[in-house]
Scaffold this active site. Structure first.
Site: not given
Length: 306
Positions: A137-139, A237
């Site tokens: 998962i993204d930062k 997103r």
């Protein structure tokens, strides 16, 4: 070394050399490709060209890609929020701001650094840079991840991801009010044709499907539940931006002017479910929204009362 060769088609004529190669190798950034060209590893019709060379029909492009150098990943005593652990898997709740695995320019403070300190054994399928990492998962996205402790567990979990049988449910606060109670975004994703750091909806991209359900509406925002059918980079997103409702706080795909002072997007991986690789029993885990997320929701709820 990896060797690639391409023949320029009619619809690709006039494309810059660096842009062309970036479109063929989606996992490489445009700046990386430019470095490869400058190093002399790219030829057009057996001659070296610069990044801004405009391709012609039937040009023959060859590329020698250097092998990636494995990074030296250090163990770091970083606190982990562990939801479950046994000899096969470890389920963690990742905080916003933590990168999942090391990469050039970001070698410490990652989830992998912390896992190496905590665990004696992790799956080696993804090499020394990403031991045990089945999915990411993204930062600046918080929430649940499952990590594999051995290769057998990794293979079985990866198969569930491939077959879309793993439950992955997110909570997001988006801009604008969504009128429909639920919906599906079915739009292929790939690297942005100009800005290679970004992903975008493109005609010949990889299949990507996101289901969403409205949980709560506010004056100018909507709280939604998003369920991933596929798991592409930045999928939720990009998809929410694609339908005109970018995620609040998103520094890449969101509004330039933000109402709230946030460190990143309000996107939380709330629920994760999978078949355990050894017991074959279904397991499901949930985590609560982080405090910074709930504070924004409470502000929006209070605005409705005024």
């Amino acid at each position: 070394m990896n060797f690639f060769e391409f023949k320029v088609e009619e619809n690709e004529e006039g494309t810059r050399l660096d842009v062309y190669i970036s479109s063929k190798l989606e996992d490489k950034s445009r700046s990386y490709i430019q470095d490869v060209i400058e190093a002399g590893n790219v030829k057009v019709n057996d001659k070296q060209k610069k990044s801004n060379y405009k391709l012609k029909i039937k040009d023959y492009v060859t590329l020698i890609m250097p092998e990636n150098k494995e990074l030296e990943v250090e163990k770091e005593n970083i606190t982990l929020d562990i939801l479950y652990e046994d000899s096969d898997v470890i389920v963690v709740n990742k905080p916003q701001g933590m990168v999942v695995h090391p990469a050039p320019g970001n070698l410490s403070g990652t989830l992998v650094n912390a896992l190496l300190f905590h665990c004696k054994d992790l799956s080696g399928i993804n090499g020394v840079n990403r031991p045990g990492i089945v999915h990411r998962i993204d930062k600046d996205t918080s929430g649940i991840l499952v990590v594999a402790k051995n290769d057998n567990a990794h293979q079985k979990l990866a198969e569930q991801l491939k077959e879309h049988t793993m439950t992955r449910e997110y909570i997001a606060l988006v801009e604008g009010v969504i009128n429909s109670d639920e919906g599906t975004v079915d739009a292929p994703l790939g690297r942005h044709p100009v800005d290679r750091i970004k992903m975008s909806v493109i005609k010949n991209g990889r299949n990507a499907i996101t289901h969403f359900e409205v949980l709560e509406r506010f004056k100018a925002n909507t709280l939604v539940k998003c369920i991933l059918e596929t798991g592409r980079t930045h999928q939720i997103r990009v998809h929410m931006t694609h339908i005109g409702h970018p995620i609040v706080g998103d520094p890449v795909y969101g509004y330039k002017k933000q109402k709230f002072k946030l460190e990143g997007q309000l996107l939380h991986a709330k629920k994760l479910g999978f078949i355990h690789p050894s017991s074959d029993k279904y397991m499901e885990f949930e985590s609560q929204m982080p405090n910074y997320f709930t504070k924004v929701i409470n502000v929006l709820r209070n605005e409705l009362k005024k």
